[in-house]
Design an enzyme around this catalytic site. Sequence first.
Site, PDB file in Angstrom:
ATOM      1  N   LEU A 125      -3.934  17.185   0.333  1.00 39.06           N
ATOM      2  CA  LEU A 125      -3.449  17.840  -0.162  1.00 39.06           C
ATOM      3  C   LEU A 125      -4.339  17.143  -2.045  1.00 39.06           C
ATOM      4  CD1 LEU A 125       0.330  17.276   0.261  1.00 39.06           C
ATOM      5  CD2 LEU A 125      -1.068  18.727   1.378  1.00 39.06           C
ATOM      6  N   GLU A 365       4.688  10.329  -1.664  1.00 40.19           N
ATOM      7  CA  GLU A 365       4.647  11.750  -1.967  1.00 40.19           C
ATOM      8  C   GLU A 365       5.452  11.503  -2.388  1.00 40.19           C
ATOM      9  OE1 GLU A 365       4.462  12.392   1.781  1.00 40.19           O
ATOM     10  OE2 GLU A 365       3.741  10.849   2.841  1.00 40.19           O
ATOM     11  N   GLU A 369       9.558   9.305 -11.193  1.00 39.15           N
ATOM     12  CA  GLU A 369       9.475  10.494 -11.970  1.00 39.15           C
ATOM     13  C   GLU A 369       9.449  11.848 -11.467  1.00 39.15           C
ATOM     14  OE1 GLU A 369       6.019   8.729 -11.731  1.00 39.15           O
ATOM     15  OE2 GLU A 369       7.344   6.895 -13.679  1.00 39.15           O
TER      16      GLU A 369
HETATM   17  C1  LIG Z   1      -3.006   4.897  -1.037  1.00 41.35           C
HETATM   18  C2  LIG Z   1      -2.405   5.500  -1.727  1.00 41.35           C
HETATM   19  C3  LIG Z   1      -2.732   6.886  -0.376  1.00 41.35           C
HETATM   20  C4  LIG Z   1      -2.255   7.765  -0.231  1.00 41.35           C
HETATM   21  N1  LIG Z   1      -2.292   8.718   0.903  1.00 41.35           N
HETATM   22  C5  LIG Z   1      -2.023  10.273   0.316  1.00 41.35           C
HETATM   23  C6  LIG Z   1      -2.745  11.776   1.676  1.00 41.35           C
HETATM   24  O1  LIG Z   1      -2.129  10.814   2.884  1.00 41.35           O
HETATM   25  N2  LIG Z   1      -2.548  13.401   1.189  1.00 41.35           N
HETATM   26  C7  LIG Z   1      -2.349  12.780  -0.270  1.00 41.35           C
HETATM   27  O2  LIG Z   1      -2.777  14.148   0.105  1.00 41.35           O
HETATM   28  N3  LIG Z   1      -2.398  12.485  -1.076  1.00 41.35           N
HETATM   29  C8  LIG Z   1      -2.487  10.564  -0.832  1.00 41.35           C
HETATM   30  N4  LIG Z   1      -2.129   9.897  -2.203  1.00 41.35           N
HETATM   31  C9  LIG Z   1      -1.703  10.677  -3.260  1.00 41.35           C
HETATM   32  C10 LIG Z   1      -0.480  10.668  -4.028  1.00 41.35           C
HETATM   33  O3  LIG Z   1       0.123  11.449  -2.911  1.00 41.35           O
HETATM   34  C11 LIG Z   1      -0.558  10.713  -5.412  1.00 41.35           C
HETATM   35  O4  LIG Z   1      -1.262   9.465  -6.262  1.00 41.35           O
HETATM   36  C12 LIG Z   1       0.440  11.365  -6.049  1.00 41.35           C
HETATM   37  O5  LIG Z   1       1.256  12.205  -5.239  1.00 41.35           O
HETATM   38  C13 LIG Z   1       0.304  11.289  -7.174  1.00 41.35           C
HETATM   39  O6  LIG Z   1      -0.863  12.266  -7.660  1.00 41.35           O
HETATM   40  P1  LIG Z   1      -1.356  11.597  -9.272  1.00 41.35           P
HETATM   41  O7  LIG Z   1      -2.564   9.837  -8.598  1.00 41.35           O
HETATM   42  O8  LIG Z   1      -2.570  12.429  -8.953  1.00 41.35           O
HETATM   43  O9  LIG Z   1      -0.837  11.345 -10.318  1.00 41.35           O
HETATM   44  P2  LIG Z   1      -0.728  12.423 -11.629  1.00 41.35           P
HETATM   45  O10 LIG Z   1      -0.156  13.356 -10.942  1.00 41.35           O
HETATM   46  O11 LIG Z   1      -1.677  12.304 -12.761  1.00 41.35           O
HETATM   47  O12 LIG Z   1       0.746  11.428 -12.087  1.00 41.35           O
HETATM   48  C14 LIG Z   1       0.498  10.282 -12.923  1.00 41.35           C
HETATM   49  C15 LIG Z   1       1.384   9.866 -13.467  1.00 41.35           C
HETATM   50  O13 LIG Z   1       1.731  11.138 -14.783  1.00 41.35           O
HETATM   51  C16 LIG Z   1       3.780  11.375 -14.619  1.00 41.35           C
HETATM   52  N5  LIG Z   1       3.519  13.379 -13.866  1.00 41.35           N
HETATM   53  C17 LIG Z   1       3.127  13.536 -13.869  1.00 41.35           C
HETATM   54  N6  LIG Z   1       3.421  15.325 -13.679  1.00 41.35           N
HETATM   55  C18 LIG Z   1       4.182  14.537 -14.514  1.00 41.35           C
HETATM   56  C19 LIG Z   1       5.663  15.825 -14.691  1.00 41.35           C
HETATM   57  N7  LIG Z   1       5.803  17.165 -14.754  1.00 41.35           N
HETATM   58  N8  LIG Z   1       6.596  14.936 -15.843  1.00 41.35           N
HETATM   59  C20 LIG Z   1       6.884  13.933 -15.767  1.00 41.35           C
HETATM   60  N9  LIG Z   1       5.662  12.996 -14.882  1.00 41.35           N
HETATM   61  C21 LIG Z   1       4.905  12.959 -14.489  1.00 41.35           C
HETATM   62  C22 LIG Z   1       3.723  10.779 -12.473  1.00 41.35           C
HETATM   63  O14 LIG Z   1       4.533  10.821 -12.175  1.00 41.35           O
HETATM   64  C23 LIG Z   1       2.147   9.504 -12.844  1.00 41.35           C
HETATM   65  O15 LIG Z   1       3.789   8.949 -13.458  1.00 41.35           O
HETATM   66  C24 LIG Z   1      -1.977   8.956  -1.546  1.00 41.35           C
HETATM   67  C25 LIG Z   1      -2.032   7.827  -2.863  1.00 41.35           C
HETATM   68  C26 LIG Z   1      -2.684   6.471  -2.192  1.00 41.35           C
HETATM   69  C27 LIG Z   1      -2.447   5.188  -4.122  1.00 41.35           C
END
Ligand SMILES: Cc1cc2nc3c(=O)[nH]c(=O)nc-3n(C[C@H](O)[C@H](O)[C@H](O)COP(=O)(O)OP(=O)(O)OC[C@H]3O[C@@H](n4cnc5c(N)ncnc54)[C@H](O)[C@@H]3O)c2cc1C
Length: 385
Positions: A125, A365, A369
Amino acid sequence: MSAIRQDDPEQQILDTIEAFVQRDVAPHVHALEKADTYPQAIVDRMKELGLFGATIAADYGGLGLPCTTYAKIVERIARCWMSVTGIFNSHLIMSAAVQRAGTEAQKRAFLPRFASGELRGGLALTEPDCGTDLQAIRCVARREGDDYVINGTKTWISNGIYGSCFALLVKTDPAAEPRHRGMSLFIAEKGPGFTVSRKLEKLGYKGIDSAELVFNDYRIPANRLIGGVEGQGLKHALGGLELGRINVAARGVGIAQAALDESVRYAQLRKTFGQPIAQHQAIQLKLADMATRTEAARLLVNRAAEFYDRGERCDMEAGMAKLFATEAAMENAAEAMRVHGGYGYSTEFPVERLYRDAPLLVIGEGTNELQRIIIARQLVARNPA
Ligand SMILES: Cc1cc2nc3c(=O)[nH]c(=O)nc-3n(C[C@H](O)[C@H](O)[C@H](O)COP(=O)(O)OP(=O)(O)OC[C@H]3O[C@@H](n4cnc5c(N)ncnc54)[C@H](O)[C@@H]3O)c2cc1C
Protein backbone atom coordinates in the site's frame (compact mmCIF):
# COMPACT_ATOMS: atom_id res chain seq x y z
CA MET A 1 5.85 -32.01 16.10
CA SER A 2 2.95 -32.43 13.67
CA ALA A 3 1.03 -29.89 11.62
CA ILE A 4 -1.83 -28.00 13.25
CA ARG A 5 -5.22 -29.45 12.33
CA GLN A 6 -8.31 -27.38 11.91
CA ASP A 7 -10.31 -29.37 14.46
CA ASP A 8 -7.61 -29.44 17.15
CA PRO A 9 -8.81 -27.92 20.41
CA GLU A 10 -7.38 -24.45 21.04
CA GLN A 11 -5.15 -25.58 23.89
CA GLN A 12 -3.60 -28.28 21.72
CA ILE A 13 -2.86 -25.69 19.04
CA LEU A 14 -1.26 -23.39 21.61
CA ASP A 15 0.81 -26.30 22.95
CA THR A 16 2.08 -26.96 19.42
CA ILE A 17 2.98 -23.28 19.08
CA GLU A 18 4.74 -23.36 22.44
CA ALA A 19 6.84 -26.32 21.30
CA PHE A 20 7.64 -24.56 18.01
CA VAL A 21 8.72 -21.40 19.84
CA GLN A 22 10.86 -23.30 22.36
CA ARG A 23 12.53 -25.57 19.84
CA ASP A 24 12.68 -23.68 16.55
CA VAL A 25 12.66 -20.00 17.44
CA ALA A 26 14.04 -19.21 20.92
CA PRO A 27 17.50 -20.79 20.51
CA HIS A 28 18.15 -18.83 17.30
CA VAL A 29 16.70 -15.37 17.97
CA HIS A 30 19.85 -13.73 19.30
CA ALA A 31 22.14 -14.77 16.42
CA LEU A 32 19.60 -14.19 13.64
CA GLU A 33 18.54 -10.82 15.04
CA LYS A 34 22.05 -9.50 15.51
CA ALA A 35 23.06 -10.56 11.97
CA ASP A 36 19.73 -9.39 10.49
CA THR A 37 19.44 -12.77 8.79
CA TYR A 38 16.22 -13.95 7.16
CA PRO A 39 14.99 -16.90 9.29
CA GLN A 40 14.49 -19.39 6.45
CA ALA A 41 14.48 -22.50 8.67
CA ILE A 42 11.79 -20.94 10.88
CA VAL A 43 9.73 -20.04 7.79
CA ASP A 44 9.99 -23.64 6.54
CA ARG A 45 8.76 -24.89 9.89
CA MET A 46 5.87 -22.40 9.82
CA LYS A 47 4.87 -23.82 6.45
CA GLU A 48 4.86 -27.36 7.88
CA LEU A 49 2.73 -26.23 10.80
CA GLY A 50 0.20 -24.62 8.46
CA LEU A 51 0.62 -21.10 9.86
CA PHE A 52 0.45 -19.47 6.42
CA GLY A 53 -3.15 -20.65 6.25
CA ALA A 54 -4.04 -19.89 9.88
CA THR A 55 -7.06 -17.68 9.15
CA ILE A 56 -7.82 -18.90 5.61
CA ALA A 57 -11.08 -20.88 5.48
CA ALA A 58 -10.81 -24.67 5.50
CA ASP A 59 -12.75 -24.79 2.19
CA TYR A 60 -9.75 -23.12 0.59
CA GLY A 61 -7.08 -25.26 2.25
CA GLY A 62 -6.47 -23.16 5.36
CA LEU A 63 -6.89 -23.90 9.06
CA GLY A 64 -9.83 -21.51 9.39
CA LEU A 65 -8.84 -20.62 12.94
CA PRO A 66 -10.94 -18.05 14.77
CA CYS A 67 -9.27 -14.70 15.25
CA THR A 68 -9.30 -15.24 19.04
CA THR A 69 -7.00 -18.28 18.64
CA TYR A 70 -4.91 -16.55 16.00
CA ALA A 71 -4.31 -13.59 18.34
CA LYS A 72 -3.06 -15.95 21.06
CA ILE A 73 -0.67 -17.58 18.57
CA VAL A 74 0.65 -14.18 17.54
CA GLU A 75 1.08 -13.08 21.15
CA ARG A 76 3.09 -16.20 22.02
CA ILE A 77 5.40 -15.92 19.02
CA ALA A 78 5.92 -12.16 19.47
CA ARG A 79 6.79 -12.74 23.10
CA CYS A 80 9.77 -14.66 21.76
CA TRP A 81 10.57 -12.71 18.55
CA MET A 82 8.24 -10.20 16.95
CA SER A 83 9.79 -10.42 13.48
CA VAL A 84 8.45 -13.94 12.98
CA THR A 85 4.86 -12.73 13.31
CA GLY A 86 5.42 -10.20 10.51
CA ILE A 87 6.22 -12.99 8.10
CA PHE A 88 2.76 -14.50 8.29
CA ASN A 89 0.70 -11.49 9.34
CA SER A 90 0.89 -9.34 6.21
CA HIS A 91 0.54 -12.55 4.19
CA LEU A 92 -2.73 -13.28 6.02
CA ILE A 93 -4.00 -9.71 5.49
CA MET A 94 -3.50 -10.21 1.76
CA SER A 95 -5.31 -13.55 2.08
CA ALA A 96 -8.16 -11.94 4.04
CA ALA A 97 -8.62 -9.34 1.29
CA VAL A 98 -8.93 -12.10 -1.34
CA GLN A 99 -11.18 -14.21 0.88
CA ARG A 100 -13.52 -11.31 1.67
CA ALA A 101 -13.57 -9.51 -1.65
CA GLY A 102 -12.21 -11.84 -4.33
CA THR A 103 -14.27 -13.59 -6.99
CA GLU A 104 -14.85 -17.31 -6.49
CA ALA A 105 -12.32 -18.02 -9.28
CA GLN A 106 -9.71 -15.87 -7.52
CA LYS A 107 -10.33 -17.60 -4.20
CA ARG A 108 -9.96 -21.05 -5.82
CA ALA A 109 -6.85 -20.01 -7.72
CA PHE A 110 -4.96 -18.29 -4.90
CA LEU A 111 -6.13 -19.16 -1.39
CA PRO A 112 -4.93 -22.81 -1.40
CA ARG A 113 -1.50 -21.67 -2.59
CA PHE A 114 -1.42 -18.93 0.06
CA ALA A 115 -2.45 -21.45 2.72
CA SER A 116 0.30 -23.92 1.87
CA GLY A 117 2.92 -21.16 1.77
CA GLU A 118 3.71 -21.99 -1.86
CA LEU A 119 2.85 -18.36 -2.64
CA ARG A 120 3.79 -15.98 0.15
CA GLY A 121 3.75 -12.23 0.39
CA GLY A 122 1.88 -9.34 1.88
CA LEU A 123 0.35 -5.98 1.36
CA ALA A 124 1.77 -3.25 -0.89
CA LEU A 125 0.00 0.00 0.00
CA THR A 126 2.57 2.54 1.20
CA GLU A 127 4.52 4.74 -1.23
CA PRO A 128 7.50 7.02 -0.72
CA ASP A 129 5.19 10.07 -0.56
CA CYS A 130 2.29 8.64 1.43
CA GLY A 131 1.32 6.10 4.05
CA THR A 132 -1.51 7.41 6.24
CA ASP A 133 -3.10 9.33 3.37
CA LEU A 134 -3.46 6.28 1.12
CA GLN A 135 -5.78 8.09 -1.28
CA ALA A 136 -2.74 10.11 -2.39
CA ILE A 137 -0.99 7.08 -3.94
CA ARG A 138 0.48 7.57 -7.41
CA CYS A 139 0.98 3.99 -8.55
CA VAL A 140 -1.19 3.73 -11.69
CA ALA A 141 -2.78 0.80 -13.56
CA ARG A 142 -3.77 1.51 -17.18
CA ARG A 143 -6.13 -0.90 -18.97
CA GLU A 144 -4.74 -2.39 -22.21
CA GLY A 145 -6.99 -5.07 -23.73
CA ASP A 146 -7.20 -8.04 -21.34
CA ASP A 147 -4.37 -6.67 -19.17
CA TYR A 148 -3.50 -3.75 -16.94
CA VAL A 149 -0.08 -2.11 -17.16
CA ILE A 150 1.19 -0.84 -13.80
CA ASN A 151 3.79 1.85 -13.06
CA GLY A 152 4.88 3.22 -9.69
CA THR A 153 6.83 2.58 -6.49
CA LYS A 154 5.84 1.00 -3.17
CA THR A 155 7.96 1.24 -0.05
CA TRP A 156 8.33 -0.40 3.35
CA ILE A 157 6.80 -3.59 2.01
CA SER A 158 7.17 -6.44 4.50
CA ASN A 159 8.21 -9.75 2.87
CA GLY A 160 9.14 -7.67 -0.20
CA ILE A 161 12.31 -9.64 -0.99
CA TYR A 162 11.47 -13.23 -0.06
CA GLY A 163 7.74 -13.00 -0.80
CA SER A 164 6.39 -13.61 -4.28
CA CYS A 165 2.83 -12.23 -4.31
CA PHE A 166 1.29 -8.99 -3.00
CA ALA A 167 -2.05 -7.27 -2.70
CA LEU A 168 -1.14 -4.15 -4.64
CA LEU A 169 -3.10 -0.88 -4.24
CA VAL A 170 -3.13 1.33 -7.34
CA LYS A 171 -5.09 4.08 -9.04
CA THR A 172 -7.13 2.87 -12.01
CA ASP A 173 -8.60 6.38 -12.38
CA PRO A 174 -6.20 9.01 -11.02
CA ALA A 175 -8.67 11.82 -11.75
CA ALA A 176 -11.58 10.29 -9.79
CA GLU A 177 -13.35 12.32 -7.10
CA PRO A 178 -13.69 11.29 -4.35
CA ARG A 179 -10.21 9.84 -4.81
CA HIS A 180 -11.03 6.38 -3.43
CA ARG A 181 -13.42 5.74 -6.36
CA GLY A 182 -10.35 5.56 -8.58
CA MET A 183 -8.51 2.99 -6.44
CA SER A 184 -8.22 -0.75 -7.10
CA LEU A 185 -6.49 -3.71 -5.48
CA PHE A 186 -4.68 -6.38 -7.51
CA ILE A 187 -3.18 -9.79 -6.73
CA ALA A 188 0.30 -9.17 -8.11
CA GLU A 189 2.81 -11.98 -8.53
CA LYS A 190 6.43 -11.14 -9.17
CA GLY A 191 7.35 -11.17 -12.86
CA PRO A 192 8.81 -8.98 -15.61
CA GLY A 193 8.47 -5.30 -14.71
CA PHE A 194 8.06 -6.01 -10.95
CA THR A 195 11.42 -5.61 -9.21
CA VAL A 196 12.82 -5.14 -5.72
CA SER A 197 14.89 -1.95 -5.86
CA ARG A 198 16.38 -2.12 -2.36
CA LYS A 199 16.28 -3.63 1.10
CA LEU A 200 15.48 -1.05 3.78
CA GLU A 201 17.61 -0.87 6.93
CA LYS A 202 15.76 -0.51 10.25
CA LEU A 203 16.12 0.23 13.97
CA GLY A 204 14.58 -3.13 14.90
CA TYR A 205 12.24 -5.74 13.38
CA LYS A 206 15.37 -7.40 12.04
CA GLY A 207 15.39 -10.63 10.07
CA ILE A 208 12.18 -9.90 8.19
CA ASP A 209 12.73 -8.21 4.84
CA SER A 210 11.35 -4.69 4.32
CA ALA A 211 11.78 -3.50 0.76
CA GLU A 212 11.05 -0.92 -1.88
CA LEU A 213 9.24 -2.38 -4.90
CA VAL A 214 9.27 -0.82 -8.36
CA PHE A 215 6.67 -1.43 -11.08
CA ASN A 216 7.88 -0.53 -14.54
CA ASP A 217 5.33 -1.38 -17.26
CA TYR A 218 4.40 -4.41 -15.17
CA ARG A 219 1.68 -6.25 -17.10
CA ILE A 220 -0.99 -8.14 -15.17
CA PRO A 221 -4.11 -9.97 -16.45
CA ALA A 222 -7.36 -8.11 -15.75
CA ASN A 223 -8.70 -11.13 -13.85
CA ARG A 224 -6.24 -10.32 -11.04
CA LEU A 225 -8.29 -7.27 -10.08
CA ILE A 226 -9.68 -8.31 -6.67
CA GLY A 227 -13.48 -8.60 -6.94
CA GLY A 228 -13.35 -7.83 -10.66
CA VAL A 229 -14.69 -4.27 -10.28
CA GLU A 230 -12.59 -1.11 -10.37
CA GLY A 231 -12.90 1.54 -7.65
CA GLN A 232 -13.27 -0.82 -4.65
CA GLY A 233 -9.58 -1.14 -3.79
CA LEU A 234 -9.37 1.08 -0.73
CA LYS A 235 -12.38 -0.64 0.84
CA HIS A 236 -10.87 -4.08 0.19
CA ALA A 237 -7.48 -3.06 1.57
CA LEU A 238 -8.93 -1.47 4.71
CA GLY A 239 -11.19 -4.51 5.30
CA GLY A 240 -8.07 -6.69 5.53
CA LEU A 241 -6.50 -4.23 7.93
CA GLU A 242 -9.00 -5.01 10.73
CA LEU A 243 -7.32 -8.41 11.01
CA GLY A 244 -3.94 -6.70 10.69
CA ARG A 245 -4.68 -4.34 13.55
CA ILE A 246 -5.73 -7.18 15.83
CA ASN A 247 -2.51 -8.92 14.89
CA VAL A 248 -0.39 -5.86 15.66
CA ALA A 249 -2.24 -5.43 18.95
CA ALA A 250 -1.47 -9.08 19.80
CA ARG A 251 2.18 -8.45 19.00
CA GLY A 252 2.02 -5.53 21.43
CA VAL A 253 0.75 -7.86 24.15
CA GLY A 254 3.61 -10.25 23.33
CA ILE A 255 6.24 -7.52 23.67
CA ALA A 256 4.64 -6.12 26.82
CA GLN A 257 4.55 -9.61 28.37
CA ALA A 258 8.15 -10.34 27.38
CA ALA A 259 9.30 -7.06 28.97
CA LEU A 260 7.38 -7.98 32.12
CA ASP A 261 8.76 -11.55 32.21
CA GLU A 262 12.33 -10.32 31.88
CA SER A 263 11.78 -7.71 34.58
CA VAL A 264 10.13 -10.02 37.11
CA ARG A 265 12.99 -12.49 36.68
CA TYR A 266 15.78 -9.94 36.84
CA ALA A 267 14.28 -8.05 39.78
CA GLN A 268 14.59 -11.20 41.90
CA LEU A 269 18.19 -11.88 40.88
CA ARG A 270 19.68 -8.38 41.08
CA LYS A 271 20.51 -7.20 44.58
CA THR A 272 21.16 -3.66 45.79
CA PHE A 273 21.57 -2.50 49.39
CA GLY A 274 21.45 -6.10 50.58
CA GLN A 275 18.18 -7.20 48.99
CA PRO A 276 16.73 -8.12 45.59
CA ILE A 277 15.54 -5.00 43.79
CA ALA A 278 12.09 -6.68 43.66
CA GLN A 279 11.86 -5.75 47.37
CA HIS A 280 12.26 -2.03 46.64
CA GLN A 281 8.93 -0.29 46.38
CA ALA A 282 10.01 1.80 43.36
CA ILE A 283 10.57 -1.42 41.38
CA GLN A 284 7.38 -3.05 42.70
CA LEU A 285 5.34 -0.11 41.41
CA LYS A 286 6.83 -0.57 37.95
CA LEU A 287 6.16 -4.33 37.91
CA ALA A 288 2.58 -3.82 39.04
CA ASP A 289 1.87 -1.22 36.35
CA MET A 290 3.54 -3.34 33.67
CA ALA A 291 1.49 -6.41 34.59
CA THR A 292 -1.77 -4.45 34.72
CA ARG A 293 -1.15 -2.82 31.34
CA THR A 294 -0.37 -6.21 29.79
CA GLU A 295 -3.48 -7.86 31.15
CA ALA A 296 -5.73 -4.96 30.08
CA ALA A 297 -4.20 -5.03 26.60
CA ARG A 298 -4.80 -8.78 26.32
CA LEU A 299 -8.47 -8.36 27.22
CA LEU A 300 -8.94 -5.61 24.61
CA VAL A 301 -7.33 -7.79 21.94
CA ASN A 302 -9.54 -10.73 22.81
CA ARG A 303 -12.65 -8.52 22.71
CA ALA A 304 -11.75 -7.13 19.27
CA ALA A 305 -11.06 -10.66 18.02
CA GLU A 306 -14.48 -11.82 19.27
CA PHE A 307 -16.16 -9.00 17.31
CA TYR A 308 -14.15 -9.99 14.23
CA ASP A 309 -15.15 -13.67 14.59
CA ARG A 310 -18.83 -12.71 14.79
CA GLY A 311 -18.44 -10.79 11.53
CA GLU A 312 -19.34 -7.52 13.22
CA ARG A 313 -17.83 -4.19 12.22
CA CYS A 314 -14.87 -3.79 14.57
CA ASP A 315 -12.74 -0.90 13.40
CA MET A 316 -13.31 0.88 16.72
CA GLU A 317 -12.63 -2.22 18.83
CA ALA A 318 -9.58 -3.21 16.76
CA GLY A 319 -8.39 0.42 16.90
CA MET A 320 -8.72 0.54 20.70
CA ALA A 321 -6.87 -2.77 21.08
CA LYS A 322 -4.13 -1.64 18.69
CA LEU A 323 -3.74 1.74 20.38
CA PHE A 324 -3.66 0.46 23.95
CA ALA A 325 -1.61 -2.72 23.41
CA THR A 326 1.08 -1.06 21.33
CA GLU A 327 1.46 1.84 23.76
CA ALA A 328 1.68 -0.79 26.53
CA ALA A 329 4.50 -2.46 24.58
CA MET A 330 6.37 0.86 24.33
CA GLU A 331 5.91 1.67 28.02
CA ASN A 332 6.80 -1.81 29.24
CA ALA A 333 9.92 -1.98 27.05
CA ALA A 334 11.12 1.35 28.46
CA GLU A 335 10.32 0.31 32.03
CA ALA A 336 12.10 -3.03 31.55
CA MET A 337 15.20 -1.10 30.56
CA ARG A 338 15.04 0.93 33.77
CA VAL A 339 14.53 -2.21 35.87
CA HIS A 340 17.61 -3.76 34.25
CA GLY A 341 19.79 -0.70 34.84
CA GLY A 342 22.94 -0.77 32.70
CA TYR A 343 22.28 -4.37 31.62
CA GLY A 344 19.10 -3.23 29.90
CA TYR A 345 21.27 -1.24 27.54
CA SER A 346 23.47 -4.24 26.76
CA THR A 347 23.01 -6.14 23.49
CA GLU A 348 23.48 -9.36 25.48
CA PHE A 349 20.05 -9.05 27.10
CA PRO A 350 16.75 -9.25 25.16
CA VAL A 351 15.44 -6.02 26.69
CA GLU A 352 17.22 -3.75 24.21
CA ARG A 353 15.65 -5.71 21.32
CA LEU A 354 12.18 -5.24 22.79
CA TYR A 355 12.98 -1.52 23.11
CA ARG A 356 13.95 -1.36 19.41
CA ASP A 357 11.06 -3.53 18.16
CA ALA A 358 8.19 -1.86 20.06
CA PRO A 359 8.11 1.51 18.19
CA LEU A 360 7.16 -0.13 14.89
CA LEU A 361 3.88 -1.17 16.48
CA VAL A 362 2.72 2.41 17.01
CA ILE A 363 3.39 3.15 13.31
CA GLY A 364 2.39 0.01 11.37
CA GLU A 365 -1.18 -0.94 10.27
CA GLY A 366 -2.24 2.68 10.75
CA THR A 367 -0.41 4.95 13.17
CA ASN A 368 -1.79 5.38 16.67
CA GLU A 369 -2.74 8.97 15.78
CA LEU A 370 -4.93 7.50 13.02
CA GLN A 371 -6.38 4.91 15.43
CA ARG A 372 -7.53 7.74 17.72
CA ILE A 373 -9.22 9.43 14.77
CA ILE A 374 -10.97 6.17 13.79
CA ILE A 375 -12.12 5.58 17.37
CA ALA A 376 -13.46 9.13 17.74
CA ARG A 377 -15.31 9.03 14.39
CA GLN A 378 -16.93 5.72 15.29
CA LEU A 379 -17.91 7.02 18.73
CA VAL A 380 -19.77 9.90 17.12
CA ALA A 381 -21.28 7.75 14.35
CA ARG A 382 -22.55 5.13 16.81
CA ASN A 383 -23.91 7.73 19.24
CA PRO A 384 -25.84 10.34 17.26
CA ALA A 385 -27.02 13.25 19.42
C1 LIG B 1 9.11 -1.84 9.35
C2 LIG B 1 7.92 -1.36 8.59
C3 LIG B 1 7.14 -2.29 7.91
C4 LIG B 1 6.05 -1.85 7.13
N1 LIG B 1 5.36 -2.76 6.39
C5 LIG B 1 4.44 -2.31 5.47
C6 LIG B 1 3.82 -3.22 4.55
O1 LIG B 1 4.06 -4.44 4.57
N2 LIG B 1 2.97 -2.71 3.61
C7 LIG B 1 2.69 -1.38 3.54
O2 LIG B 1 1.91 -0.99 2.67
N3 LIG B 1 3.24 -0.50 4.42
C8 LIG B 1 4.12 -0.92 5.37
N4 LIG B 1 4.71 -0.04 6.25
C9 LIG B 1 4.39 1.38 6.15
C10 LIG B 1 3.51 1.88 7.28
O3 LIG B 1 2.22 1.33 7.14
C11 LIG B 1 3.53 3.42 7.22
O4 LIG B 1 4.82 3.83 7.60
C12 LIG B 1 2.47 4.00 8.11
O5 LIG B 1 1.19 3.77 7.60
C13 LIG B 1 2.65 5.52 8.27
O6 LIG B 1 2.78 6.15 7.03
P1 LIG B 1 3.99 7.15 6.75
O7 LIG B 1 5.24 6.49 7.18
O8 LIG B 1 3.88 7.60 5.35
O9 LIG B 1 3.74 8.38 7.74
P2 LIG B 1 2.85 9.67 7.41
O10 LIG B 1 1.54 9.26 6.85
O11 LIG B 1 3.66 10.61 6.62
O12 LIG B 1 2.64 10.25 8.88
C14 LIG B 1 3.62 11.00 9.58
C15 LIG B 1 3.04 11.44 10.92
O13 LIG B 1 1.88 12.26 10.72
C16 LIG B 1 0.77 11.71 11.42
N5 LIG B 1 -0.47 11.96 10.65
C17 LIG B 1 -0.67 11.73 9.33
N6 LIG B 1 -1.91 12.11 8.98
C18 LIG B 1 -2.52 12.56 10.12
C19 LIG B 1 -3.81 13.08 10.43
N7 LIG B 1 -4.78 13.18 9.51
N8 LIG B 1 -4.07 13.46 11.71
C20 LIG B 1 -3.12 13.34 12.66
N9 LIG B 1 -1.88 12.85 12.44
C21 LIG B 1 -1.59 12.46 11.19
C22 LIG B 1 1.06 10.21 11.52
O14 LIG B 1 0.32 9.62 12.57
C23 LIG B 1 2.56 10.26 11.78
O15 LIG B 1 2.76 10.56 13.14
C24 LIG B 1 5.74 -0.46 7.08
C25 LIG B 1 6.49 0.46 7.81
C26 LIG B 1 7.58 0.03 8.56
C27 LIG B 1 8.41 1.04 9.31
